[in-house]
Motif scaffolding. Structure first.
Motif, PDB file in Angstrom:
ATOM      1  N   CYS A   1      -3.921  45.765 -52.777  1.00 17.64           N
ATOM      2  CA  CYS A   1      -3.781  45.658 -51.328  1.00 17.64           C
ATOM      3  C   CYS A   1      -4.558  44.481 -50.742  1.00 17.64           C
ATOM      4  O   CYS A   1      -4.208  43.990 -49.660  1.00 17.64           O
ATOM      5  CB  CYS A   1      -4.240  46.960 -50.668  1.00 17.64           C
ATOM      6  SG  CYS A   1      -3.167  48.355 -51.071  1.00 17.64           S
ATOM      7  N   ASP A   2      -5.593  44.030 -51.435  1.00 24.00           N
ATOM      8  CA  ASP A   2      -6.356  42.902 -50.889  1.00 24.00           C
ATOM      9  C   ASP A   2      -5.596  41.582 -50.998  1.00 24.00           C
ATOM     10  O   ASP A   2      -6.061  40.543 -50.525  1.00 24.00           O
ATOM     11  CB  ASP A   2      -7.742  42.790 -51.527  1.00 24.00           C
ATOM     12  CG  ASP A   2      -7.702  42.588 -53.029  1.00 24.00           C
ATOM     13  OD1 ASP A   2      -6.616  42.339 -53.585  1.00 24.00           O
ATOM     14  OD2 ASP A   2      -8.780  42.701 -53.661  1.00 24.00           O
ATOM     15  N   THR A   3      -4.381  41.608 -51.593  1.00 22.35           N
ATOM     16  CA  THR A   3      -3.552  40.400 -51.619  1.00 22.35           C
ATOM     17  C   THR A   3      -2.619  40.324 -50.408  1.00 22.35           C
ATOM     18  O   THR A   3      -1.932  39.320 -50.226  1.00 22.35           O
ATOM     19  CB  THR A   3      -2.718  40.330 -52.911  1.00 22.35           C
ATOM     20  OG1 THR A   3      -1.825  41.456 -52.962  1.00 22.35           O
ATOM     21  CG2 THR A   3      -3.608  40.345 -54.138  1.00 22.35           C
ATOM     22  N   LEU A   4      -2.578  41.368 -49.611  1.00 19.36           N
ATOM     23  CA  LEU A   4      -1.804  41.314 -48.370  1.00 19.36           C
ATOM     24  C   LEU A   4      -2.410  40.276 -47.437  1.00 19.36           C
ATOM     25  O   LEU A   4      -3.626  40.120 -47.358  1.00 19.36           O
ATOM     26  CB  LEU A   4      -1.809  42.679 -47.683  1.00 19.36           C
ATOM     27  CG  LEU A   4      -1.038  43.806 -48.382  1.00 19.36           C
ATOM     28  CD1 LEU A   4      -1.456  45.152 -47.818  1.00 19.36           C
ATOM     29  CD2 LEU A   4       0.456  43.598 -48.214  1.00 19.36           C
TER      30      LEU A   4
ATOM     31  N   PRO B   1      -5.237  45.989 -44.977  1.00 18.44           N
ATOM     32  CA  PRO B   1      -5.499  45.880 -46.420  1.00 18.44           C
ATOM     33  C   PRO B   1      -6.718  46.667 -46.874  1.00 18.44           C
ATOM     34  O   PRO B   1      -6.668  47.392 -47.881  1.00 18.44           O
ATOM     35  CB  PRO B   1      -5.687  44.371 -46.626  1.00 18.44           C
ATOM     36  CG  PRO B   1      -4.873  43.751 -45.539  1.00 18.44           C
ATOM     37  CD  PRO B   1      -5.047  44.652 -44.358  1.00 18.44           C
ATOM     38  N   ALA B   2      -7.827  46.550 -46.148  1.00 19.28           N
ATOM     39  CA  ALA B   2      -9.040  47.281 -46.519  1.00 19.28           C
ATOM     40  C   ALA B   2      -8.826  48.783 -46.386  1.00 19.28           C
ATOM     41  O   ALA B   2      -9.314  49.567 -47.212  1.00 19.28           O
ATOM     42  CB  ALA B   2     -10.214  46.823 -45.651  1.00 19.28           C
ATOM     43  N   ALA B   3      -8.105  49.205 -45.354  1.00 22.11           N
ATOM     44  CA  ALA B   3      -7.862  50.627 -45.155  1.00 22.11           C
ATOM     45  C   ALA B   3      -6.977  51.205 -46.257  1.00 22.11           C
ATOM     46  O   ALA B   3      -7.190  52.338 -46.707  1.00 22.11           O
ATOM     47  CB  ALA B   3      -7.222  50.856 -43.788  1.00 22.11           C
TER      48      ALA B   3
ATOM     49  N   ARG C   1      -8.499  57.803 -37.627  1.00 18.18           N
ATOM     50  CA  ARG C   1      -8.903  56.433 -37.278  1.00 18.18           C
ATOM     51  C   ARG C   1      -7.679  55.581 -36.972  1.00 18.18           C
ATOM     52  O   ARG C   1      -6.652  55.717 -37.624  1.00 18.18           O
ATOM     53  CB  ARG C   1      -9.700  55.806 -38.421  1.00 18.18           C
ATOM     54  CG  ARG C   1     -10.382  54.489 -38.045  1.00 18.18           C
ATOM     55  CD  ARG C   1     -11.470  54.112 -39.053  1.00 18.18           C
ATOM     56  NE  ARG C   1     -10.964  53.463 -40.234  1.00 18.18           N
ATOM     57  CZ  ARG C   1     -11.040  53.944 -41.468  1.00 18.18           C
ATOM     58  NH1 ARG C   1     -11.596  55.119 -41.669  1.00 18.18           N
ATOM     59  NH2 ARG C   1     -10.591  53.265 -42.502  1.00 18.18           N
ATOM     60  N   THR C   2      -7.825  54.722 -35.955  1.00 17.88           N
ATOM     61  CA  THR C   2      -6.814  53.699 -35.686  1.00 17.88           C
ATOM     62  C   THR C   2      -7.418  52.332 -35.982  1.00 17.88           C
ATOM     63  O   THR C   2      -8.638  52.150 -35.907  1.00 17.88           O
ATOM     64  CB  THR C   2      -6.331  53.750 -34.231  1.00 17.88           C
ATOM     65  OG1 THR C   2      -7.428  53.510 -33.351  1.00 17.88           O
ATOM     66  CG2 THR C   2      -5.716  55.107 -33.911  1.00 17.88           C
ATOM     67  N   LEU C   3      -6.575  51.357 -36.309  1.00 16.14           N
ATOM     68  CA  LEU C   3      -7.083  50.058 -36.727  1.00 16.14           C
ATOM     69  C   LEU C   3      -6.070  48.973 -36.428  1.00 16.14           C
ATOM     70  O   LEU C   3      -4.868  49.234 -36.334  1.00 16.14           O
ATOM     71  CB  LEU C   3      -7.407  50.072 -38.227  1.00 16.14           C
ATOM     72  CG  LEU C   3      -6.300  50.599 -39.157  1.00 16.14           C
ATOM     73  CD1 LEU C   3      -6.103  49.675 -40.330  1.00 16.14           C
ATOM     74  CD2 LEU C   3      -6.688  51.992 -39.655  1.00 16.14           C
ATOM     75  N   PRO C   4      -6.535  47.728 -36.276  1.00 17.40           N
ATOM     76  CA  PRO C   4      -5.618  46.614 -36.037  1.00 17.40           C
ATOM     77  C   PRO C   4      -4.937  46.175 -37.323  1.00 17.40           C
ATOM     78  O   PRO C   4      -5.340  46.554 -38.432  1.00 17.40           O
ATOM     79  CB  PRO C   4      -6.536  45.519 -35.497  1.00 17.40           C
ATOM     80  CG  PRO C   4      -7.866  45.803 -36.138  1.00 17.40           C
ATOM     81  CD  PRO C   4      -7.951  47.300 -36.227  1.00 17.40           C
ATOM     82  N   LEU C   5      -3.902  45.339 -37.182  1.00 23.68           N
ATOM     83  CA  LEU C   5      -3.105  44.905 -38.323  1.00 23.68           C
ATOM     84  C   LEU C   5      -3.964  44.242 -39.403  1.00 23.68           C
ATOM     85  O   LEU C   5      -3.754  44.476 -40.600  1.00 23.68           O
ATOM     86  CB  LEU C   5      -2.019  43.934 -37.843  1.00 23.68           C
ATOM     87  CG  LEU C   5      -0.961  43.505 -38.860  1.00 23.68           C
ATOM     88  CD1 LEU C   5      -0.140  44.691 -39.332  1.00 23.68           C
ATOM     89  CD2 LEU C   5      -0.043  42.437 -38.258  1.00 23.68           C
TER      90      LEU C   5
END
Length: 326
Positions: free
Chosen positions: A12-15, A306-308, A298-302
């Motif tokens: 996911c860290d490649t997104l 990747p981290a989430a 939890r909500t998060l920005p775009l």
């Protein structure tokens, strides 16, 4: 438009954030201006191995909520400006983007009383639990039900739906999630890390066993839980089929139900896809009137997705994470 893209299969860290053309809806499709998109294990799983039908770069995100922005030819069931939610086709570009396309048949109207973030928590996990508890296991009052992974998305919705049906619910979860899972409707919670689950289930049921199991863990867990069913008991396998060879033929006579939500697109017909809308409409209504907790933690920005997703892959996240556009 801004989008979170995947250039090739990988972690996911490649997104990465990128700009993509705003898509144009084809026949039977609508364009959605995305407001919120739920995160799911299938996102990091698909990122790792890819999908043959993908157009690169790919865009993940299956649980989409937003406003209908444009209609393709032959779409008559929704109108522009209408807020809708849906479970997306795994083969197409998803909801981690400002705009995306959807099959008009699968759209469910979002009640005005329900926040977009809450609606985006429901499609994948909620529909999977609904199919298991309501459509396949037919849980009713008087049933005893075991739900594995009760603190997760599917497990948490399954606990709630079984309790709402009047069943007695036993769930497995880590000790620090006991209060949370009981708050969802479980009568008892077993710490799967430190306790022997079969022994505790037998103890809790007075040696009888359970009428139904929703297994969210995997094939080994589902196979072990076959032995906890009463005669004629039912098991819904979310994460892998059990090995039925452990049950002597014509003995306890279990029924086993495999849940494959996304197959409504890949092998299902038009009726299968419309059922996604029917079931999600029911779930959204239950959430809007307070019967069902969307479990958004939890909500998060775009840019934080990747981290989430990496965090989610550790299988330690309670409830649901939802990405939102400001």
């Amino acid at each position: 438009m801004r989008a979170l893209v995947l250039d090739r299969p990988g972690p996911c860290d490649t997104l990465r954030l990128s700009d993509l053309p705003v898509p144009e809806p084809g026949t039977g499709q609508v364009r959605i201006r995305v407001e919120a998109c739920g995160l799911n294990p299938s996102d990091y799983q698909r990122a790792a191995y890819g999908i043959p039908e993908w157009t690169w770069p790919a865009v993940l995100g299956l649980d989409v909520v937003g406003a209908v922005d444009a209609l393709g030819p032959e779409v008559t069931n929704v109108s522009t400006g209408q807020r809708v939610a849906y479970h997306a086709d795994i083969r197409e570009r998803g909801g981690f983007a400002e705009y995306t396309l959807a099959d008009a048949q699968v759209l469910a109207p979002v009640p005005t009383a329900l926040e977009p973030t809450d609606a985006a928590a429901l499609p994948s996990a909620g529909l999977t639990a609904y199919q298991a508890v309501v459509r396949r296991l037919h849980v009713t009052a008087g049933d005893t039900v075991l739900v594995t992974g009760g603190a997760g998305g599917v497990g948490g919705f399954a606990v709630q739906l079984a309790a709402l049906a009047g069943a007695r619910v036993l769930a497995t979860a880590s000790a620090h999630n006991t209060v949370h899972v009981k708050g969802l409707g479980a009568e008892a919670v077993v710490d799967h890390r430190t306790e022997d689950v079969p022994s505790r289930v037998r103890e809790w049921t007075g040696g009888r066993g359970v009428d139904a199991v929703v297994d969210t863990v995997g094939p080994d867990s589902a196979t072990a839980n076959l032995g906890l069913l009463v005669h004629g008991g039912r098991l819904a396998a979310i994460a892998g089929r059990p090995d039925l060879s452990v049950v002597p033929p014509f003995s306890m006579a279990p029924s086993v139900h495999e849940i494959a939500l996304g197959a409504a697109y890949t092998v299902g017909d038009e009726r299968s896809r419309r059922q996604l809308s029917t079931m999600l409409t029911e779930l959204l209504g239950m959430a809007a009137d307070g019967r069902l907790d969307p479990m958004v933690t939890r909500t998060l920005p775009l840019e934080d997705v990747p981290a989430a997703l990496t965090e989610l892959s550790g299988r330690r996240v309670r409830g649901k994470l939802v990405q939102v556009f400001a």
